[in-house]
Design a protein around this motif. Structure first.
Motif, mmCIF file in Angstrom:
data_model
loop_
_atom_site.group_PDB
_atom_site.id
_atom_site.type_symbol
_atom_site.label_atom_id
_atom_site.label_comp_id
_atom_site.label_asym_id
_atom_site.label_seq_id
_atom_site.Cartn_x
_atom_site.Cartn_y
_atom_site.Cartn_z
ATOM 1 N N THR A 110 -14.203 2.757 -40.941
ATOM 2 C CA THR A 110 -15.631 2.505 -41.113
ATOM 3 C C THR A 110 -15.913 1.113 -40.568
ATOM 4 N N ILE A 111 -16.745 1.042 -39.556
ATOM 5 C CA ILE A 111 -17.040 -0.218 -38.892
ATOM 6 C C ILE A 111 -18.191 -0.918 -39.612
ATOM 7 N N GLY A 112 -17.992 -2.170 -39.973
ATOM 8 C CA GLY A 112 -18.999 -2.910 -40.724
ATOM 9 C C GLY A 112 -20.202 -3.312 -39.892
ATOM 10 N N ARG A 113 -21.302 -3.597 -40.550
ATOM 11 C CA ARG A 113 -22.543 -3.960 -39.872
ATOM 12 C C ARG A 113 -22.425 -5.266 -39.091
ATOM 13 N N GLY A 114 -21.503 -6.115 -39.513
ATOM 14 C CA GLY A 114 -21.354 -7.402 -38.843
ATOM 15 C C GLY A 114 -20.370 -7.392 -37.677
ATOM 16 N N ALA A 115 -19.764 -6.240 -37.392
ATOM 17 C CA ALA A 115 -18.757 -6.155 -36.316
ATOM 18 C C ALA A 115 -19.436 -5.915 -34.973
ATOM 19 N N LEU A 116 -20.358 -6.793 -34.626
ATOM 20 C CA LEU A 116 -21.203 -6.598 -33.448
ATOM 21 C C LEU A 116 -20.582 -7.099 -32.165
ATOM 22 N N TYR A 117 -19.479 -7.863 -32.260
ATOM 23 C CA TYR A 117 -18.972 -8.555 -31.077
ATOM 24 C C TYR A 117 -18.297 -7.632 -30.068
ATOM 25 N N ASN A 118 -18.012 -6.410 -30.470
ATOM 26 C CA ASN A 118 -17.502 -5.413 -29.518
ATOM 27 C C ASN A 118 -18.363 -4.163 -29.593
ATOM 28 N N ASP A 119 -19.676 -4.379 -29.778
ATOM 29 C CA ASP A 119 -20.644 -3.277 -29.873
ATOM 30 C C ASP A 119 -20.268 -2.286 -30.965
ATOM 31 N N TRP A 120 -19.746 -2.798 -32.078
ATOM 32 C CA TRP A 120 -19.403 -1.980 -33.242
ATOM 33 C C TRP A 120 -18.374 -0.899 -32.905
ATOM 34 N N HIS A 121 -17.412 -1.241 -32.065
ATOM 35 C CA HIS A 121 -16.284 -0.360 -31.757
ATOM 36 C C HIS A 121 -14.990 -1.127 -31.993
ATOM 37 N N LEU A 122 -13.955 -0.440 -32.515
ATOM 38 C CA LEU A 122 -12.643 -1.055 -32.613
ATOM 39 C C LEU A 122 -12.193 -1.499 -31.226
ATOM 40 N N PRO A 123 -11.729 -2.740 -31.062
ATOM 41 C CA PRO A 123 -11.190 -3.153 -29.760
ATOM 42 C C PRO A 123 -10.067 -2.228 -29.306
ATOM 43 N N GLN A 124 -10.212 -1.701 -28.098
ATOM 44 C CA GLN A 124 -9.220 -0.783 -27.558
ATOM 45 C C GLN A 124 -8.150 -1.501 -26.742
ATOM 46 N N ARG A 125 -8.393 -2.739 -26.395
ATOM 47 C CA ARG A 125 -7.419 -3.574 -25.696
ATOM 48 C C ARG A 125 -7.884 -5.014 -25.824
ATOM 49 N N MET A 126 -7.068 -5.959 -25.357
ATOM 50 C CA MET A 126 -7.489 -7.339 -25.188
ATOM 51 C C MET A 126 -7.806 -7.553 -23.703
ATOM 52 N N GLY A 127 -8.728 -8.475 -23.407
ATOM 53 C CA GLY A 127 -9.072 -8.753 -22.022
ATOM 54 C C GLY A 127 -8.068 -9.697 -21.376
ATOM 55 N N ALA A 138 -7.738 -5.232 -9.109
ATOM 56 C CA ALA A 138 -7.190 -3.903 -8.821
ATOM 57 C C ALA A 138 -6.779 -3.206 -10.113
ATOM 58 N N ALA A 139 -6.198 -3.968 -11.035
ATOM 59 C CA ALA A 139 -5.805 -3.401 -12.325
ATOM 60 C C ALA A 139 -7.028 -2.956 -13.116
ATOM 61 N N LEU A 140 -8.065 -3.777 -13.123
ATOM 62 C CA LEU A 140 -9.288 -3.429 -13.849
ATOM 63 C C LEU A 140 -9.940 -2.195 -13.254
ATOM 64 N N SER A 141 -9.924 -2.100 -11.936
ATOM 65 C CA SER A 141 -10.489 -0.921 -11.287
ATOM 66 C C SER A 141 -9.720 0.331 -11.693
ATOM 67 N N ASN A 142 -8.411 0.218 -11.773
ATOM 68 C CA ASN A 142 -7.588 1.356 -12.183
ATOM 69 C C ASN A 142 -7.876 1.774 -13.620
ATOM 70 N N MET A 143 -8.128 0.786 -14.494
ATOM 71 C CA MET A 143 -8.329 1.080 -15.914
ATOM 72 C C MET A 143 -9.775 1.415 -16.283
ATOM 73 N N GLY A 144 -10.718 1.146 -15.389
ATOM 74 C CA GLY A 144 -12.113 1.418 -15.731
ATOM 75 C C GLY A 144 -13.079 0.390 -15.228
ATOM 76 N N GLY A 145 -12.569 -0.727 -14.732
ATOM 77 C CA GLY A 145 -13.396 -1.676 -14.009
ATOM 78 C C GLY A 145 -13.973 -2.842 -14.776
ATOM 79 N N VAL A 146 -13.820 -2.900 -16.102
ATOM 80 C CA VAL A 146 -14.436 -3.973 -16.879
ATOM 81 C C VAL A 146 -13.370 -4.681 -17.714
ATOM 82 N N ASN A 147 -13.377 -6.010 -17.659
ATOM 83 C CA ASN A 147 -12.415 -6.797 -18.415
ATOM 84 C C ASN A 147 -12.964 -7.092 -19.807
ATOM 85 N N ASN A 148 -12.982 -6.071 -20.639
ATOM 86 C CA ASN A 148 -13.473 -6.259 -22.005
ATOM 87 C C ASN A 148 -12.618 -5.463 -22.979
#
Length: 526
Positions: A458-475, A490-500
């Protein structure tokens, strides 16, 4: 003389780690010509600080990272907001540098083992290298592996291998280590090893158990054929011996004596620092270990060893609560059990027998090995029992005595908390009890949470720093991005393109299924 040597060895290995720490990336590690090269050391000069440094690091990460991300604990400190997913580039860099540095030291230990013809040293170095870099790739995704640590060969901007390629290379190195262990080499400085006392048979079991763990990690990717390999390993115990009891757990038995890394890292923390003014037990943890139902109430027998109440009832704090509500929310919440977890000689856990049995339960349930649901139950119940018995050894340090004996374990396995017959979704039951068993075992509960998507957080109301999603990786940390941009992009493009922290790693439930089980608050966006 031994003490002096230990200080020297520790200092030189720290020097290597500091090179990694200054560069924030693989591409510049070990490039300073003014610093002593690790090649000037004896191979066992690398071992002691590498093993104990990594072990203490893993326990610290369990306390500082896993407990918060996996909702074991909630920090009440305004400067510590990992449970709200406020994680900075500096923190990404710290994780990157620590694991990359350990991988560097293990690589040099292996090279020195080759130089001096020491097969025992080579085998242990490969096991520790994979242990370190498996955590790095599981945190970040694609990483340098085939071209890592090769600056002396002119490779100062290494390619980032895909996570599939990284895993294939780690499996190959674990196979090589297993073959080296099979030759029954001698570990020449057994006195330095307070995990296994230089016993190469036990190191081999740890190596293959790590192999099993990582195969399970990628089992959601059919192209890896992990189920087939797991079955082959479990059928051939002579070729792939595994941890077979709690006495063989990969545990650092700290001596409580300085120097070396023989003291448990948080041991200097007061109870105020460790728990009462900071980390409270999360609601998720309390909900999975207690049922408050009058005469039919239940409690996991491990709970009073893991935690202590701060009142008459087991109350948990809200992970990701809004900052304005925090001080009220954490009032009278349960605390981590300071006397059990923080002592000079408290152990560091790298891998346990219970994890092997949970993997076997999952393998039987999914049809990778014979036995079906009936055999899965046998493996599952032995896994829960093994976890309970591990913590029973530490119960004596607790102020509240709640024996974790055969009767308590039998009651747990017959009840609603962990009883096989009480749950229709057996895969979920195995995953959630495995998650609990991984408490205080490095980053494993966080890794497994992302692999299985159980338990549903259950994601809390204050967990806004990752758009209320569990971090799936570190940047990737910014300095690595800046110093090796083409390969990082190139690695980011392979994984989805965004370093977040929203981009899932390749083996995760979210990457495979496109979704993740989490209950998001009504103020969450998208």
């Amino acid at each position: 003389m031994k003490i002096l040597s230990g200080i020297l060895y520790c200092g030189l290995a720290m020097l290597v780690a500091s090179i990694a720490g200054c560069t924030h990336g693989f591409e510049e590690i070990n490039t300073d010509p003014n610093k002593m090269q690790v090649g000037d050391l004896q191979p066992y000069g690398m071992f002691e600080p590498l093993l104990y440094g990594m072990a203490n690091q893993q326990t610290y990460y369990a306390y500082y990272w896993t407990d918060e991300l996996a909702q074991f604990t909630v920090s009440s400190l305004t400067a510590q907001e990992r449970h709200r997913y406020k994680i900075t580039d500096i923190q990404w860099g710290s994780l990157w540098n620590n694991y990359a540095g350990k991988g560097l030291n293990a690589t040099h230990m292996y090279e020195l083992g080759v130089k001096f013809g020491d097969k025992g040293c080579q085998a242990v170095a490969l096991t520790l290298k994979v242990y370190a870099l498996s955590n790095l790739t599981d945190l970040f995704g694609d990483i340098p592996y085939s071209e890592a640590y090769r600056q002396r060969e002119g490779i100062d901007r290494p390619r980032f291998d895909t996570q599939k390629e990284v895993y294939e290379q780690m499996f190959a190195e674990l196979e090589t280590a297993n073959e080296l262990y099979a030759q029954q080499p001698t570990f020449e400085r057994a006195s330095l090893d307070i995990m296994y006392g230089g016993d190469m048979k036990l190191w081999r079991k740890f190596n293959n158990s790590l192999y099993l763990r990582l195969l399970c990690r990628v089992s959601g990717r059919p192209e890896m054929k992990a189920g087939e390999k797991i079955a082959a390993m479990l059928k051939d115990s002579s070729k792939y011996p595994l941890i077979a009891s709690n006495t063989e757990n990969a545990t650092i038995h700290n001596t409580g004596v300085d120097p070396y890394f023989g003291r448990f890292r948080p041991a200097d923390m007061t109870k105020m620092n460790f728990t009462s003014s900071a980390y409270k037990i999360a609601k998720q943890f309390i909900a999975m270990t207690t049922i408050a139902d009058g005469a039919d109430s239940e409690q996991d027998p491990r709970l009073t060893t893991w935690a202590e109440r701060d009142g008459d009832d087991w109350k948990g704090a809200t992970a990701g609560c809004e900052l304005a509500d925090q001080q009220v929310d954490v009032k009278d919440c349960a605390l981590l059990n300071y006397k059990v977890l923080v002592r000079d000689d408290a152990p560091n856990f790298l891998m346990d027998y219970s994890e092997i049995r949970f993997i076997m339960a999952e393998a039987a349930l999914k049809g990778w090995i014979d036995g079906g649901e009936a055999q899965a139950r046998v493996y599952y119940e032995s896994a829960v029992k093994a976890s309970c018995q591990k913590w029973a050894e530490l119960e004596r340090y607790s102020d509240v005595k709640a024996p974790i004996d055969d009767n308590a374990i039998a009651k747990l396995l017959a009840g609603r908390l962990a009883g096989w017959d009480s749950h229709t979704d057996k895969e979920r039951l195995i995953a959630e009890q495995k998650y609990l068993s991984l408490f205080w075992v490095g980053l494993e509960a966080y890794h497994e949470l992302r692999r299985t998507s159980w338990p549903e957080l259950t994601i809390g109301r204050g967990a806004l720093y990752n758009d209320w999603h569990l971090p799936q990786r570190m940047g990737y940390p910014s300095e690595s991005v800046g110093s090796n941009p083409d390969n990082v992009n190139a690695a980011l493009s392979n994984m989805g393109g965004v370093n977040n922290m929203l981009t899932p790693v390749w083996w995760s439930y979210k990457a495979i299924n496109g979704t993740f089980r989490e209950v998001r608050p009504d103020n969450a966006i998208n």
